[in-house]
Write a protein that holds these residues in place. Sequence first.
Motif, PDB file in Angstrom:
ATOM      1  N   ARG A 198       0.924  -1.278   0.022  1.00  0.00           N
ATOM      2  CA  ARG A 198       0.096   0.000   0.034  1.00  0.00           C
ATOM      3  C   ARG A 198       0.917   1.242  -0.022  1.00  0.00           C
ATOM      4  N   PHE A 199       1.819   1.232   0.874  1.00  0.00           N
ATOM      5  CA  PHE A 199       2.714   2.497   1.008  1.00  0.00           C
ATOM      6  C   PHE A 199       4.000   2.459   0.347  1.00  0.00           C
ATOM      7  N   GLY A 200       4.375   1.302  -0.087  1.00  0.00           N
ATOM      8  CA  GLY A 200       5.661   1.430  -1.067  1.00  0.00           C
ATOM      9  C   GLY A 200       7.100   1.110  -0.306  1.00  0.00           C
ATOM     10  N   SER A 201       7.298   1.663   0.926  1.00  0.00           N
ATOM     11  CA  SER A 201       8.444   1.539   1.809  1.00  0.00           C
ATOM     12  C   SER A 201       8.129   1.715   3.042  1.00  0.00           C
ATOM     13  N   VAL A 202       9.088   1.194   4.161  1.00  0.00           N
ATOM     14  CA  VAL A 202       9.028   1.457   5.683  1.00  0.00           C
ATOM     15  C   VAL A 202       8.611   3.062   5.924  1.00  0.00           C
ATOM     16  N   GLU A 203       9.562   3.519   5.221  1.00  0.00           N
ATOM     17  CA  GLU A 203       9.510   5.192   5.574  1.00  0.00           C
ATOM     18  C   GLU A 203       8.210   5.810   5.284  1.00  0.00           C
ATOM     19  N   ALA A 212       2.628   7.679   7.210  1.00  0.00           N
ATOM     20  CA  ALA A 212       1.305   7.455   7.208  1.00  0.00           C
ATOM     21  C   ALA A 212       0.368   7.687   8.343  1.00  0.00           C
ATOM     22  N   SER A 213      -0.739   8.154   8.182  1.00  0.00           N
ATOM     23  CA  SER A 213      -1.829   8.716   9.367  1.00  0.00           C
ATOM     24  C   SER A 213      -2.348   7.569   9.854  1.00  0.00           C
ATOM     25  N   LEU A 214      -2.987   7.548  11.241  1.00  0.00           N
ATOM     26  CA  LEU A 214      -3.554   6.528  11.707  1.00  0.00           C
ATOM     27  C   LEU A 214      -4.579   5.735  10.824  1.00  0.00           C
ATOM     28  N   GLU A 215      -5.322   7.115  10.201  1.00  0.00           N
ATOM     29  CA  GLU A 215      -6.493   6.833   9.183  1.00  0.00           C
ATOM     30  C   GLU A 215      -6.146   5.901   8.239  1.00  0.00           C
ATOM     31  N   ASP A 216      -4.976   6.295   7.443  1.00  0.00           N
ATOM     32  CA  ASP A 216      -4.419   5.636   6.233  1.00  0.00           C
ATOM     33  C   ASP A 216      -3.894   4.224   6.634  1.00  0.00           C
ATOM     34  N   ARG A 261      -1.685   1.901  16.171  1.00  0.00           N
ATOM     35  CA  ARG A 261      -1.174   3.036  16.872  1.00  0.00           C
ATOM     36  C   ARG A 261       0.189   2.237  17.336  1.00  0.00           C
ATOM     37  N   THR A 262       0.123   0.810  17.308  1.00  0.00           N
ATOM     38  CA  THR A 262       1.421   0.035  17.904  1.00  0.00           C
ATOM     39  C   THR A 262       2.475   0.455  16.631  1.00  0.00           C
ATOM     40  N   VAL A 263       1.943   0.386  15.143  1.00  0.00           N
ATOM     41  CA  VAL A 263       3.069   0.729  14.254  1.00  0.00           C
ATOM     42  C   VAL A 263       3.441   2.003  14.163  1.00  0.00           C
ATOM     43  N   LYS A 264       2.650   3.143  14.638  1.00  0.00           N
ATOM     44  CA  LYS A 264       3.076   4.385  14.722  1.00  0.00           C
ATOM     45  C   LYS A 264       4.331   4.591  15.902  1.00  0.00           C
ATOM     46  N   GLU A 265       3.798   3.754  17.083  1.00  0.00           N
ATOM     47  CA  GLU A 265       5.224   3.864  18.247  1.00  0.00           C
ATOM     48  C   GLU A 265       6.117   3.416  18.028  1.00  0.00           C
TER      49      GLU A 265
END
Length: 585
Positions: A552-557, A562-566, A579-583
């Motif tokens: 979906r996003f192409g890379s870890v970066e 990406a936002s929580l909604e995305d 939320r875990t991914v963002k943290e």
Amino acid sequence: MNAEVVRERANELPRDPGVYQFQADDATLYVGKAVDLRNRVRSYADPRSARIDRMVDRADDLEIAVTDTETQALLLEANLIKRHQPRYNVRLKDDKSYPMVQVTDHEAPRIEITRDPDESATVFGPYTNKSQVETVVKALRETYGVRGCSDHKYENRDRPCLDYEMGLCTAPCTREIDLESYAEDVTAVERFLEGETGVLADPLCREMESAAQDKHFERAANRRDRLETVEVFHGEGGEAVQSVGDERAVDVLGVAIEGTDATVARLRAEDGKLVERERHTLEAPTADGAGDESGGVPAVLAAFVVQYYAERELPDALLLPERHGDEEVTAWLEAEGVSVRVPGAGREAKLVELALKNARHNVSGRDECAMLADALDLETGRVERIEGFDVSHAQGKAAVGSDVTFVDGSAEKADYRRKKLTDENDDYANMRALLEWRARRAVEGRDDRPDPDLLLIDGGEGQLEAAREALAEVGWDVPAVALAKAEERVVTPDREYSWPSDAPHLHLLQRVRDEAHRFAVQYHQTIRDDVKTVLDDVPGIGPETRKRLLGRFGSVESVREASLEDLQSVSGVGEKTARTVKERL
């Protein structure tokens, strides 16, 4: 010229038939015909529209040519309009914007869709529906195995290419088929393109029935859809043509106007059969002025009839959607024995409606390639060929680049390329390496594709600058722009554009950008299966979810940004996992 000057010049003119030209700086602004040159030119001292008033005001000279007859004036006017393309006339453009199919003059002929056919090729068309033509050509290649590769690829091959494996070519290059048998297949293709529908419809019908019997329903449905396209390829409007009249050759015209653009669709029937369908584009300044123009469809019809038929054989009859209202044109056609009719009902009216439908289809379809060239102020006048570039990696691992090609607004998948890059967690460096690779192949003659009119970089100012550095270093002079995802801003070396969201030329760039992104991510996914990323250490993220996130996003970066909604828009990622991914990232 002011009104007094126009009157003075008019008084010096003879009262004979002829042609007059208003000029400015040796450029022709307007060409007109006249039964009486003095009276006609004098009428411009008091123009009946702001447009003609502006034309007269700009003019600094007037030239005339006296003719013996009104018909001579009519034809001379048409030739001068074609030669000088004056801004204030309704003028016919060359019909070069519609696809044709050519079979090349070669020991093993190639079939291809083109807008600029070779002089030595056998050419069919032009056609008005490119997607329909593509479907038919693919069906022809699958059925008869006629090659579609360039002569460069054909020469000096040791083994057949992928087209042979896919059943699209019988590989005459390596003599998997002898040239005599191949020539028979080419003849069959030409017979279909000449109008013998059964040459292709019959094999497709057999394939459809066989697939259905074997319960391969998806393949049967595909062949059914293709068969429907093939069956209407030659037959559109055929029912209406069957009883045109006693004339051997009949031309039917339909006109559609949008702003200053006009389209004339022309159908030709010979001996009761529809044999030609073509469309012509005209520039039609608001036709409300003095002199020769009566406005709207009549003005376009009158201009087209004279300019088109001045150098062609006239038909026995012309069917028009309405009267053109030009007495000189009427007299000329009558003298040539052409019957002009405006049918109100019956099959002739049905033919006119078909021509109108073709014209409306063209004029309502905005030329996004030309609009893009105008918006970017490119000298080409029309961006026909675009290459789009993107890079994809997972924190610098499995770095790859994509190079996709669009021609006339449609993906040209045969010209897609991809490149595995040196692993580096730097989007700018990766983009620089990708563009340097493409540029060197072009400059050194190792890429058999034509140079594009425009390069599109997926990214913003930084990615564009990296790409331009590579182009400058190699010396490949092709314009490049970037399209940033966040605000859909078009970035050029000189400025940024924020075009309306419904702009057709923006949609074109978005399609190229999105396809470059998809192709890069797809390639990245194929080579990164063994690449470990920080996503593997995030609780709740398994291999499949990781694949979906990177897809979906192409890379870890990009996942990190990406936002929580995305993040939650990805299947398998709920609010807690997002939320875990963002943290963790």
